[in-house]
Each structure stands twice: as C-alpha cells, then as structure tokens.
Design a protein around this motif. Structure first.
Motif, short mmCIF file in Angstrom:
data_model
loop_
_atom_site.label_atom_id
_atom_site.label_comp_id
_atom_site.label_asym_id
_atom_site.label_seq_id
_atom_site.Cartn_x
_atom_site.Cartn_y
_atom_site.Cartn_z
N GLN A 276 0.88 -1.39 0.02
CA GLN A 276 -0.06 -0.05 0.09
C GLN A 276 0.78 1.15 -0.04
OE1 GLN A 276 -3.65 -0.03 1.99
NE2 GLN A 276 -3.85 -2.17 2.29
N TYR A 277 2.04 0.99 0.42
CA TYR A 277 2.93 2.41 0.09
C TYR A 277 3.14 2.79 -1.36
CZ TYR A 277 3.59 1.56 5.18
OH TYR A 277 3.61 1.65 6.48
N ASP B 298 2.35 7.21 -7.06
CA ASP B 298 1.13 7.29 -7.78
C ASP B 298 0.66 8.79 -7.83
OD1 ASP B 298 -1.47 6.83 -8.95
OD2 ASP B 298 -2.51 6.08 -7.21
N PRO B 299 0.66 9.09 -9.11
CA PRO B 299 0.07 10.34 -9.56
C PRO B 299 -1.28 10.92 -8.91
CG PRO B 299 0.23 9.42 -11.41
CD PRO B 299 0.81 8.49 -10.53
N GLN B 300 -2.30 10.15 -8.73
CA GLN B 300 -3.54 10.05 -8.14
C GLN B 300 -3.58 9.67 -6.69
OE1 GLN B 300 -5.59 11.97 -9.18
NE2 GLN B 300 -5.66 11.90 -11.56
N GLN B 301 -2.51 9.58 -5.97
CA GLN B 301 -2.28 9.26 -4.41
C GLN B 301 -3.26 8.45 -3.79
OE1 GLN B 301 0.47 11.46 -2.68
NE2 GLN B 301 0.94 10.97 -4.77
N THR B 302 -3.35 7.35 -4.78
CA THR B 302 -4.71 6.18 -4.27
C THR B 302 -5.97 6.75 -4.20
OG1 THR B 302 -3.93 6.43 -2.06
CG2 THR B 302 -2.71 4.58 -3.57
N LYS B 303 -6.39 7.62 -4.86
CA LYS B 303 -7.64 7.97 -4.93
C LYS B 303 -8.68 7.05 -5.44
CE LYS B 303 -7.32 12.37 -6.68
NZ LYS B 303 -6.03 12.85 -6.72
N LYS B 304 -9.86 7.47 -5.75
CA LYS B 304 -10.83 6.33 -6.12
C LYS B 304 -10.37 5.73 -7.40
CE LYS B 304 -14.84 4.26 -6.81
NZ LYS B 304 -15.26 3.06 -6.31
N TYR B 305 -9.89 6.67 -8.28
CA TYR B 305 -9.48 6.02 -9.69
C TYR B 305 -7.95 6.21 -9.78
CZ TYR B 305 -14.51 6.71 -10.49
OH TYR B 305 -15.81 6.74 -10.12
N ARG C 272 -4.97 -5.02 -6.25
CA ARG C 272 -3.98 -6.07 -5.66
C ARG C 272 -3.17 -5.20 -4.57
NH1 ARG C 272 -0.14 -7.55 -3.68
NH2 ARG C 272 1.01 -9.56 -3.98
N ILE C 273 -2.90 -3.94 -4.93
CA ILE C 273 -2.09 -3.10 -3.83
C ILE C 273 -2.35 -3.07 -2.51
CG2 ILE C 273 -0.96 -2.06 -5.71
CD1 ILE C 273 -2.20 0.75 -4.41
N PHE C 274 -3.82 -3.34 -2.25
CA PHE C 274 -4.71 -3.24 -0.97
C PHE C 274 -4.71 -4.54 -0.23
CE2 PHE C 274 -6.44 0.30 -3.90
CZ PHE C 274 -5.83 1.57 -3.55
N SER C 275 -3.85 -5.26 -0.35
CA SER C 275 -3.72 -6.48 0.65
C SER C 275 -3.45 -5.96 1.95
CB SER C 275 -2.49 -7.11 0.41
OG SER C 275 -2.40 -7.40 -1.40
N LEU D 172 13.80 14.49 -6.06
CA LEU D 172 13.77 13.44 -6.64
C LEU D 172 13.55 12.08 -5.64
CD1 LEU D 172 14.23 11.00 -8.67
CD2 LEU D 172 16.66 10.68 -7.87
N PHE D 173 12.42 11.25 -5.74
CA PHE D 173 12.00 10.36 -4.97
C PHE D 173 11.74 8.99 -5.77
CE2 PHE D 173 9.02 7.42 -3.11
CZ PHE D 173 9.30 7.46 -1.99
N TRP D 174 12.49 8.00 -5.29
CA TRP D 174 12.26 6.52 -5.94
C TRP D 174 11.98 5.58 -5.12
CZ3 TRP D 174 15.56 2.64 -4.88
CH2 TRP D 174 15.51 1.26 -5.55
N GLN D 175 11.30 4.52 -5.49
CA GLN D 175 10.89 3.45 -4.64
C GLN D 175 10.85 2.16 -5.50
OE1 GLN D 175 7.34 4.10 -1.62
NE2 GLN D 175 6.47 2.45 -3.16
N ALA D 176 11.36 0.95 -4.67
CA ALA D 176 11.18 -0.27 -5.39
C ALA D 176 10.49 -1.23 -4.12
CB ALA D 176 12.41 -0.89 -5.99
N THR D 177 9.75 -1.99 -4.37
CA THR D 177 8.87 -2.95 -3.73
C THR D 177 8.66 -4.30 -4.20
OG1 THR D 177 7.73 -1.10 -2.83
CG2 THR D 177 6.90 -3.23 -2.40
N TYR D 178 8.89 -5.36 -3.52
CA TYR D 178 8.82 -6.70 -4.03
C TYR D 178 7.96 -7.23 -2.73
CZ TYR D 178 8.83 -11.74 -4.35
OH TYR D 178 8.47 -12.88 -4.32
N ASP D 179 6.68 -7.72 -3.01
CA ASP D 179 5.77 -8.42 -1.95
C ASP D 179 5.36 -9.67 -2.66
OD1 ASP D 179 2.46 -7.60 -1.93
OD2 ASP D 179 3.61 -6.38 -3.18
N GLU D 180 4.88 -10.48 -1.76
CA GLU D 180 4.06 -11.71 -1.95
C GLU D 180 3.14 -11.98 -1.07
OE1 GLU D 180 7.45 -14.62 -2.50
OE2 GLU D 180 7.23 -15.28 -0.46
#
Length: 394
Positions: free
Chosen positions: A120-121, A126-133, A142-145, A212-220
């Motif tokens: 969820q981070y 996300d340019p829409q900052q996890t708004k509705k769409y 899937r990102i809202f596990s 600059l902000f960069w992020q990489a995530t792996y989850d299962e």
C-alpha cells in the motif's frame, strides 16, 4: 457508545499530561457522490465513502524509555462513513501494532499491519495518490492487501535511502498455509483482499534527494494452500516508480509486474467455470502495469492531477487503459474539496472496471454462473466515472 468515546478522550487527556509520553487521537472523514456508466445493469448514481482517502479514526502514542528509545503503539479503524460500518468487518483493520523506535537503529513493530501492508506504500509513486481511480484500479485492488500476525522493520534514513520489510506469519503448523477454507475469490468463499490467505511478506527500498523520490517494492501474498493462485489476489508483485518535483509540478512514472504461476480456471472457479469467458481465455498468470502522470499545484489552495494507467494480462485477457483527471481544493489545512474524472477503455477480451471487481464474467454475460454482485463491465465495454466530495482530517 457515548460512554466509550468519553473514556477514550479522558484517557488521551490523562496520558498527554505526562511529559514523557503522548497519545494522539486522529482520523479522516471523507464522503462524496459518484456517477458511473457501463456497469453490468446500467449506470449508477451513488453516495461513496473514501473517494480521496479511506475514512478512519485511530490512536497512536509513544513513551520515552530513555537512551533515544521509545515504545510506540497504533490502533486504527477503517470505516465506511456512509453507513457507519467497519472495513472488512474488523474493528482495527487499519492497524493494531506495538513496538520500539530509535533514531539510530530504526523501528520494529509487531501485530496487525492491516492496511499498512507494504504494497500500500505504492501510493507514494502514484500521481493520483490512491484516490478512487488510481494505481489499484487496473490490478483489481491488488495493492490493497492486508497483513496480520506480522513483524515490520523500518530503517533510519541513510544517505537518502530507507529500507522497510514485513513478514507475516500464518499461525499454522503447515508452512505457508493459512486459515482453512477456500482461497479468496473462489465461488462460495469469503472473497476479496483481506479474506483468508496464507503467508505474506515484502521488502521496500526508497531513496529521496532534493526533488527526486524513487521506490522499489517486492511483496508476495499466498493463498491458504501456500500457492500463488490468483494474479489479482494471491501473487508476487514487483513494483518500481519515481517522482520528480520541479517548481509547482511533480511528475510520476511507474511499472508493476504481477505473477501467479499456480493460477488456473479450475482452481479459481471449480466446476462452475463461466461459460461466457471470451474464447481462448483462462485465468491470467501475469499482468504488466504501467503509469505516468503529474500533480500541478496551481495555487496554494488548488492542486490538479492527471494520469494514464495501462495494464496488459496474459492468457488472452487483453488490455485496458484508464485516463484520469482530478482536483483538490483546500478550504483549510485540514479540510478539502475534491473531484476526479476517469475513463476506462477495455480491449475486446478485457473487463476491468473502475471498481476493482473480481476476475470473471458478471451476471449479465453469464446469468447461470456469473457473479450477481459483480461491478465488472461486460467484455470490451468502457466505463466513465466521476466522483466529488469533501474530506476533513483531525
């Protein structure tokens, strides 16, 4: 209920009086109106909770233990403030954790990470900052596990880098297995993210320097049998994205790959496989998801955001593209008005929807085996949606 709220407020006031400890009561109330086309049975005008951010209330606190170490806790409830219900039926679905924090070695906490599951981070890129769409729409949420029975470590920032990791136990004698019962999404089972699942874990590395902000995530996330059986529910996810701020504009770009090598129609639908899935399609085992967008702070009060998201699924499931445009207008530091428009275009063998419906045919194109509560559009059908509302924080 009034007595319970009075007790909470009294406890907060009592603890806050101690100079070495603090407790904060916080929350968001967000309600709005929504209009959407292309739903299985037509168009819909509805009241919605959480179009900008999911409504919630919580308590968080810290106690100074000396030597730069603090004991911390957080209890958070996620709510539907249109009808007063709890999200996923759990009182502290948002988070229920306790741990230790130190500026030198970092932070560790234990308990229910809930809506703070590491995927969820992704909203940070996300340019829409996890708004509705937004970033979760074309991957069916899937990102809202969810993450329970867990432990999390968060490092201090070192040369601009921050490392975060989560590991969530199943509390089962069988490795990877979860609670008994059907896997999430199967017919007749408790469906949707947050229902029965097996072991989950993830790691996130981020970097920030200047604009600059960069992020990489792996989850299962595994199903109750320890398998990756549904690319949208129980799967592996690799996600990376970046943003760069220049003047009043923040630009975003990102990519996500989902994989579920154990997915199959038989495992998901059982003997009730929908007869109206497009010819040659089966449950996807991989999805590629890309996005690009920007937020423009036009005035101190008004921010305009726009983004394009694209997802392509294998095994004949086609592709979809979503175009979004949003605006936030701050009435104060705590209260804002918001609106967002979205148009989702599906290819002939795709039925992704604006409401993150589960995979499979809906009741319109499969009246015998389809899901009667599905919000998926028919295959190849586009959708338009608009939402507007007000949100306040405390």
């Amino acid at each position: 209920m009034k007595k319970a709220l009075f007790a909470i407020v009294t406890a907060v006031a009592a603890v806050s009086a101690n100079a070495q400890s603090s407790v904060t009561l916080y929350g968001i109330v967000d309600n709005g109106l929504q209009y959407e086309t292309g739903l299985p049975k037509g168009n819909a005008f509805s009241a919605q909770s959480g179009g900008w951010a999911q409504s919630r209330f919580g308590l968080k606190g810290a106690e100074d233990l000396g030597g730069g170490t603090k004991a911390i806790f957080q209890l958070e409830s996620r709510l539907n403030t249109q009808n007063g219900s709890f999200a996923n039926g759990s009182f502290f679905e948002g988070q229920a954790t306790v741990g230790l924090q130190n500026d030198t070695w970092g932070q560790v906490k234990f308990g229910n990470m809930g809506s703070a599951e590491i995927s969820q981070y992704s909203g940070d890129v996300d340019p829409q900052q996890t708004k509705k769409y937004s970033i979760g729409t074309l991957v069916r949420g899937r990102i809202f596990s969810q993450a329970a029975n867990g432990v999390e470590y968060l490092s201090p920032k070192i040369a601009g880098f921050t490392l975060q990791g989560q590991y969530d136990l199943t509390n089962s004698s069988t490795w990877n297995a979860g609670n008994p019962g059907s896997a999430p999404g199967q017919l007749g089972a408790s469906s949707g993210l947050g229902s029965a699942q097996g072991r989950s874990d993830g790691i996130k590395l981020s970097y920030q320097r200047g604009g600059l902000f960069w992020q990489a995530t792996y989850d299962e996330v595994r199903d109750p049998n320890g398998q990756f059986s549904n690319v949208y529910l129980t799967s592996r996810s690799i996600l990376t994205g970046a943003s760069y701020a220049f003047g009043p504009v923040i630009a975003y770009v990102g990519y996500q790959h989902l994989s579920a090598p154990d997915a199959s129609n038989e495992g998901y639908f059982g003997s009730a496989t929908p007869t109206t899935l497009p010819t040659g399609t089966s449950l996807p085992t991989a999805v590629n998801h890309e996005w690009v967008g920007a937020i423009w702070q036009t005035t101190p009060a008004l921010a305009i955001s726009g983004a394009v998201y694209h997802a392509n699924a294998n095994n004949g499931n086609g592709n979809a593209t979503m175009f979004t445009l949003g605006a936030n207008y701050s009435l104060s530091k705590r209260t804002l008005l918001y609106t967002e428009f979205a148009y989702l275009h599906n290819s002939a063998t795709s039925n992704l929807g604006l409401n993150s419906g589960l995979y499979g045919a809906n009741s319109n194109n499969d009246p015998i085996n389809g899901n009667p509560s599905s919000t998926n559009p028919n295959f190849g059908q586009g959708q338009f949606g608009v939402i507007a509302g007000i949100a306040t924080q405390f």
